[in-house]
Each structure stands twice: as structure tokens, then as C-alpha cells.
Design a protein around this motif. Sequence first.
Motif, PDB file in Angstrom:
ATOM      1  N   THR A   6      52.551  41.625  43.536  1.00  0.00           N
ATOM      2  CA  THR A   6      51.695  42.463  42.707  1.00  0.00           C
ATOM      3  C   THR A   6      51.311  43.735  43.459  1.00  0.00           C
ATOM      4  OG1 THR A   6      49.570  41.504  43.405  1.00  0.00           O
ATOM      5  CG2 THR A   6      50.753  40.389  41.613  1.00  0.00           C
ATOM      6  N   PHE A   7      50.948  44.776  42.695  1.00  0.00           N
ATOM      7  CA  PHE A   7      50.543  46.044  43.300  1.00  0.00           C
ATOM      8  C   PHE A   7      49.488  46.713  42.435  1.00  0.00           C
ATOM      9  CE2 PHE A   7      54.156  47.026  40.523  1.00  0.00           C
ATOM     10  CZ  PHE A   7      53.674  48.085  39.787  1.00  0.00           C
ATOM     11  N   GLY A   8      48.784  47.668  43.026  1.00  0.00           N
ATOM     12  CA  GLY A   8      47.818  48.472  42.278  1.00  0.00           C
ATOM     13  C   GLY A   8      46.382  48.109  42.554  1.00  0.00           C
ATOM     14  N   GLU A   9      45.489  49.046  42.195  1.00  0.00           N
ATOM     15  CA  GLU A   9      44.050  48.881  42.391  1.00  0.00           C
ATOM     16  C   GLU A   9      43.316  49.005  41.059  1.00  0.00           C
ATOM     17  OE1 GLU A   9      46.195  49.808  45.768  1.00  0.00           O
ATOM     18  OE2 GLU A   9      45.739  51.365  44.293  1.00  0.00           O
ATOM     19  N   SER A  10      42.070  48.563  41.069  1.00  0.00           N
ATOM     20  CA  SER A  10      41.261  48.546  39.860  1.00  0.00           C
ATOM     21  C   SER A  10      41.147  49.921  39.209  1.00  0.00           C
ATOM     22  CB  SER A  10      39.857  48.015  40.186  1.00  0.00           C
ATOM     23  OG  SER A  10      39.015  48.040  39.058  1.00  0.00           O
ATOM     24  N   HIS A  11      40.966  50.970  40.016  1.00  0.00           N
ATOM     25  CA  HIS A  11      40.768  52.313  39.477  1.00  0.00           C
ATOM     26  C   HIS A  11      41.918  53.252  39.812  1.00  0.00           C
ATOM     27  CE1 HIS A  11      36.236  52.160  38.411  1.00  0.00           C
ATOM     28  NE2 HIS A  11      36.749  50.958  38.391  1.00  0.00           N
ATOM     29  N   GLY A  12      43.073  52.696  40.175  1.00  0.00           N
ATOM     30  CA  GLY A  12      44.262  53.502  40.360  1.00  0.00           C
ATOM     31  C   GLY A  12      44.900  53.803  39.017  1.00  0.00           C
ATOM     32  N   PRO A  13      46.015  54.526  39.004  1.00  0.00           N
ATOM     33  CA  PRO A  13      46.660  54.864  37.732  1.00  0.00           C
ATOM     34  C   PRO A  13      47.243  53.669  36.995  1.00  0.00           C
ATOM     35  CG  PRO A  13      47.997  55.579  39.595  1.00  0.00           C
ATOM     36  CD  PRO A  13      46.679  55.166  40.154  1.00  0.00           C
ATOM     37  N   ASN A  53      46.031  51.670  33.833  1.00  0.00           N
ATOM     38  CA  ASN A  53      44.574  51.660  33.748  1.00  0.00           C
ATOM     39  C   ASN A  53      44.137  52.877  32.936  1.00  0.00           C
ATOM     40  OD1 ASN A  53      44.264  49.385  35.434  1.00  0.00           O
ATOM     41  ND2 ASN A  53      44.363  50.656  37.272  1.00  0.00           N
ATOM     42  N   VAL A  54      43.388  52.647  31.863  1.00  0.00           N
ATOM     43  CA  VAL A  54      43.020  53.772  30.999  1.00  0.00           C
ATOM     44  C   VAL A  54      41.512  53.942  30.839  1.00  0.00           C
ATOM     45  CG1 VAL A  54      45.186  53.568  29.708  1.00  0.00           C
ATOM     46  CG2 VAL A  54      43.143  52.382  28.878  1.00  0.00           C
ATOM     47  N   ASP A  55      40.703  52.989  31.353  1.00  0.00           N
ATOM     48  CA  ASP A  55      39.259  53.071  31.119  1.00  0.00           C
ATOM     49  C   ASP A  55      38.460  52.851  32.401  1.00  0.00           C
ATOM     50  OD1 ASP A  55      36.930  53.401  29.584  1.00  0.00           O
ATOM     51  OD2 ASP A  55      36.742  51.242  29.261  1.00  0.00           O
ATOM     52  N   ALA A  56      38.946  53.364  33.501  1.00  0.00           N
ATOM     53  CA  ALA A  56      38.203  53.256  34.761  1.00  0.00           C
ATOM     54  C   ALA A  56      37.076  54.283  34.789  1.00  0.00           C
ATOM     55  CB  ALA A  56      39.142  53.483  35.936  1.00  0.00           C
ATOM     56  N   ARG A  57      35.900  53.877  35.303  1.00  0.00           N
ATOM     57  CA  ARG A  57      34.772  54.802  35.450  1.00  0.00           C
ATOM     58  C   ARG A  57      34.336  54.765  36.909  1.00  0.00           C
ATOM     59  NH1 ARG A  57      31.159  53.294  30.294  1.00  0.00           N
ATOM     60  NH2 ARG A  57      29.913  52.337  31.938  1.00  0.00           N
ATOM     61  N   SER A  58      35.038  55.515  37.729  1.00  0.00           N
ATOM     62  CA  SER A  58      34.807  55.468  39.173  1.00  0.00           C
ATOM     63  C   SER A  58      33.415  55.937  39.563  1.00  0.00           C
ATOM     64  CB  SER A  58      35.863  56.322  39.882  1.00  0.00           C
ATOM     65  OG  SER A  58      37.165  55.846  39.597  1.00  0.00           O
ATOM     66  N   LYS A  59      32.814  56.812  38.758  1.00  0.00           N
ATOM     67  CA  LYS A  59      31.482  57.346  39.093  1.00  0.00           C
ATOM     68  C   LYS A  59      30.424  56.247  39.143  1.00  0.00           C
ATOM     69  CE  LYS A  59      30.579  58.716  34.275  1.00  0.00           C
ATOM     70  NZ  LYS A  59      29.697  57.580  33.953  1.00  0.00           N
ATOM     71  N   ASP A  60      30.677  55.124  38.474  1.00  0.00           N
ATOM     72  CA  ASP A  60      29.716  54.021  38.496  1.00  0.00           C
ATOM     73  C   ASP A  60      29.528  53.455  39.901  1.00  0.00           C
ATOM     74  OD1 ASP A  60      29.316  54.234  35.793  1.00  0.00           O
ATOM     75  OD2 ASP A  60      30.633  52.583  35.250  1.00  0.00           O
ATOM     76  N   TYR A  61      30.469  53.748  40.799  1.00  0.00           N
ATOM     77  CA  TYR A  61      30.455  53.132  42.122  1.00  0.00           C
ATOM     78  C   TYR A  61      30.080  54.109  43.236  1.00  0.00           C
ATOM     79  CZ  TYR A  61      32.769  49.394  39.626  1.00  0.00           C
ATOM     80  OH  TYR A  61      33.051  48.395  38.731  1.00  0.00           O
ATOM     81  N   THR A  62      29.716  55.341  42.873  1.00  0.00           N
ATOM     82  CA  THR A  62      29.393  56.351  43.882  1.00  0.00           C
ATOM     83  C   THR A  62      28.248  55.901  44.786  1.00  0.00           C
ATOM     84  OG1 THR A  62      30.106  58.096  42.366  1.00  0.00           O
ATOM     85  CG2 THR A  62      28.747  58.748  44.248  1.00  0.00           C
ATOM     86  N   ASP A  63      27.241  55.251  44.210  1.00  0.00           N
ATOM     87  CA  ASP A  63      26.055  54.857  44.985  1.00  0.00           C
ATOM     88  C   ASP A  63      26.335  53.765  46.009  1.00  0.00           C
ATOM     89  OD1 ASP A  63      24.604  56.689  43.572  1.00  0.00           O
ATOM     90  OD2 ASP A  63      23.694  55.229  42.198  1.00  0.00           O
ATOM     91  N   GLY A 123      36.113  47.803  43.508  1.00  0.00           N
ATOM     92  CA  GLY A 123      36.627  46.818  44.447  1.00  0.00           C
ATOM     93  C   GLY A 123      38.069  47.064  44.848  1.00  0.00           C
ATOM     94  N   GLY A 124      38.718  48.075  44.239  1.00  0.00           N
ATOM     95  CA  GLY A 124      40.079  48.390  44.624  1.00  0.00           C
ATOM     96  C   GLY A 124      41.018  47.215  44.428  1.00  0.00           C
ATOM     97  N   ARG A 125      41.676  46.828  45.491  1.00  0.00           N
ATOM     98  CA  ARG A 125      42.655  45.748  45.446  1.00  0.00           C
ATOM     99  C   ARG A 125      42.001  44.372  45.318  1.00  0.00           C
ATOM    100  NH1 ARG A 125      47.433  44.279  43.972  1.00  0.00           N
ATOM    101  NH2 ARG A 125      48.735  43.174  45.451  1.00  0.00           N
ATOM    102  N   SER A 126      40.730  44.260  45.721  1.00  0.00           N
ATOM    103  CA  SER A 126      40.037  42.972  45.648  1.00  0.00           C
ATOM    104  C   SER A 126      39.455  42.700  44.270  1.00  0.00           C
ATOM    105  CB  SER A 126      38.921  42.909  46.699  1.00  0.00           C
ATOM    106  OG  SER A 126      37.873  43.815  46.385  1.00  0.00           O
ATOM    107  N   SER A 127      39.594  43.629  43.348  1.00  0.00           N
ATOM    108  CA  SER A 127      39.052  43.478  42.006  1.00  0.00           C
ATOM    109  C   SER A 127      39.800  42.412  41.217  1.00  0.00           C
ATOM    110  CB  SER A 127      39.147  44.812  41.257  1.00  0.00           C
ATOM    111  OG  SER A 127      38.864  44.648  39.890  1.00  0.00           O
ATOM    112  N   ALA A 128      39.088  41.761  40.298  1.00  0.00           N
ATOM    113  CA  ALA A 128      39.734  40.810  39.390  1.00  0.00           C
ATOM    114  C   ALA A 128      40.729  41.506  38.468  1.00  0.00           C
ATOM    115  CB  ALA A 128      38.686  40.081  38.562  1.00  0.00           C
TER     116      ALA A 128
END
Length: 371
Positions: free
Chosen positions: A14-21, A93-103, A129-134
Motif C-alpha cells: 500500500t502507498f499514500g497518506e491521509s492528506h496526500g493526493p 483523496n478529494v475532501d482533505a482539510r489539512s488546516k484542521d491540524y495546524t494547531d 496522521g499521514g501514513r498512520s491514518s486509518a
Amino acid sequence: MSHNSFGRLFRVTTFGESHGPAIGCVIDGCPPGIPLAEADIQAELDRRRPGSSKFVTQRREPDTVRILSGVFQDERMKRQVTTGTPIALLIENVDARSKDYTDIRDKFRPGHADYTYWAKYGVRDYRGGGRSSARETASRVAAGAVARKVLASLHRGVEVRGALVQIGPHGIERKRWKWQQVARNPFFCPDAASVAPWTDYLEGVRKAGSSIGAVIEVVADGIPAGLGAPIYGKLDADIASAMMSINAVKGVEIGDGFAAALLSGEENADEMRRGSAKRGARGKPEFLSNHAGGILGGISTGQPIVARFAVKPTSSILSPRRTIDVAGRETEIMTKGRHDPCVGIRAVPVGEAMMAIVLADHALRHRAQNG
């Protein structure tokens, strides 16, 4: 980062991250000539898809799969089939909201893999969580759909099914177990009477911004005797490894599991008698119980294979918790964004997929050695 592959002959990377393309997988070792279309895979992905109810993350991902390689069809063929070459599957991935994790980009979430990824690699993708995401498990479900097709081509009547049997302290009543109920509620629950109290309980957890754990049971029917290999290729060892590799899983049982420690030898032994010709089992054993979960000595017995795994509560919750940042300073953290109040719900199709992958791998290994 190594160790992104699972299996020997039927091998999934498997490959890819939660908020990657995109996320996806490459399947190596699938035999040729097996009918395979995107719709076969999509049906399984839709069962795991986020946003399907208020009790799972509200991230809106269609999880539309594309087959990039490993299949072929021309005007002479009624169906698209596998070619025996690597099968590449892609899910955007079409609905990532990376700004939620800035804090939290410099803080470690307690109970999450944030700290261990940073300690190992010196860098981490904090966006979901990147690669560790569900999110990564969607790739497993896609691969599991292919594994089911492989199993169907090798053994008739194989069926891999899963169910949620416990949320927090609330378990099902097993005498009310009906498989048809699993598809009729948002919990994959086989006990219709448990759905209403589970709904009320999880609604309270969700409104409190908290989370809770769960137990999932996966059953594989129709698997013949003989799959698995002693000593270090045991079928139950590979199933346990597969289930433990799923995000947030902290325990696995085969058959009666830890409850077997409470039984006497007389109670635990799965007695056998000669199978009747009426049932088409003349000369084969008929087991009177299945405490072993369909596996003895690491080899399948021909009985249903039963595995359970425990999923911990989601680590991303709204309650403030003590932690440290990347500089080692003590601080507090509160996670925003869209998260599962019980990640165990969507783990049901993931557990099914991992069971199917292990069984497809062992079925091919058995065929290679035994013909």
C-alpha cells in the motif's frame, strides 16, 4: 519507510497518506484469467467509506477506485480479466482539510502514533496522521476485494464475513446472531436488539467529543482443511499478524482465544466423529465444537475460521489532554476536525479484507506445494 508489503505469493503493497493526493496499492501474485472490474472492488470500498453515518468521520470521500494495470479485455472477450501482472489500484483523496491540524503540528497526540513516527523518522506528516491514518485501510479493502476473487477461483463456497460484537462495555447476545442483520444497521451489528441501545450510547459519546473502543469478529466459511504451514507459516499466526497490522488494533483472538484458559481439557477439545455420507463428508471428520477457531497446529481444519480483534478508542478527541511538543516542552492538546467516535465500526470491512488476503495467500501457497 520500509515494511509496506504484506503476504508472500499474494502480496499487497500500500502507498499514500491521509492528506496526500491519493492512496492505493499494488497487488503482486494474482493469478491470470480471473474476472475483475472496478465495480467488484467498489462494492467493498462503499461499505468502509467515511461519512456513511453520524457515528463515523464526516470526511466526504467517495473512495472511487481506478484499476491502472494488471487487467485486459478486447472485443473478443466478454469480461475484463487479470493478466497475472501487478494490479495497481488508485483512490484519490478529494475532501482533505489539512488546516484542521495546524494547531497540532508541533504537538504529539496522546495515544496516537505522532510521537513514535517522529522518534523513528525525525519527521511526520501531521495532516490527519499521514501514513498512520486509518485512511490507509481503504487500500487494504480494495486489495481484499481482489483476494476474494482469487479465493472464489480456487475454492467454491468461500465466504468471509465480519460483524461488530461489542462497543465499549456493551456486547451482543450471541443467540440472536443473524448475519443478514449486519447490512441493515450502521454498526455492522448481527444482533438487531443491540442496535437501539448502541445508538443511544454512541450518541452520548459523540456529543461529548469523546471516543470508545470495539471488538470485531471475522468468520471465514468454506475454507478446506490443509491451509497453513508449520512451524513458522502458521495460518493463525498470519491472521493474527494481519489483524494486528490494522490501525488501532491492540489484541487478537483465534477461536475461544483467552477464554480457552478457563476451560478444562475435556471442555476445550473439539471432539470428532466420522462424517455422514448424507452430508457429503464420508471419511472426513465432523467436529462437535470449534473452540480452536478452525485452525489446529497452524493448519485449517475445514471448520469456520474465527478471529476477533479489539480496537482501541480513537485518539483524536475534543477533551484537552496533557502532552509535550517536539521541543520536549509540556503543553496541552485538543484535536479539532472530523473523527470517528468509534473507529471500530469501519474496521469491520477492513478485518474482512485482511482475512481474505491471508487466505488467498495461503491458498496459493498450498497449491504451489501440494498441487
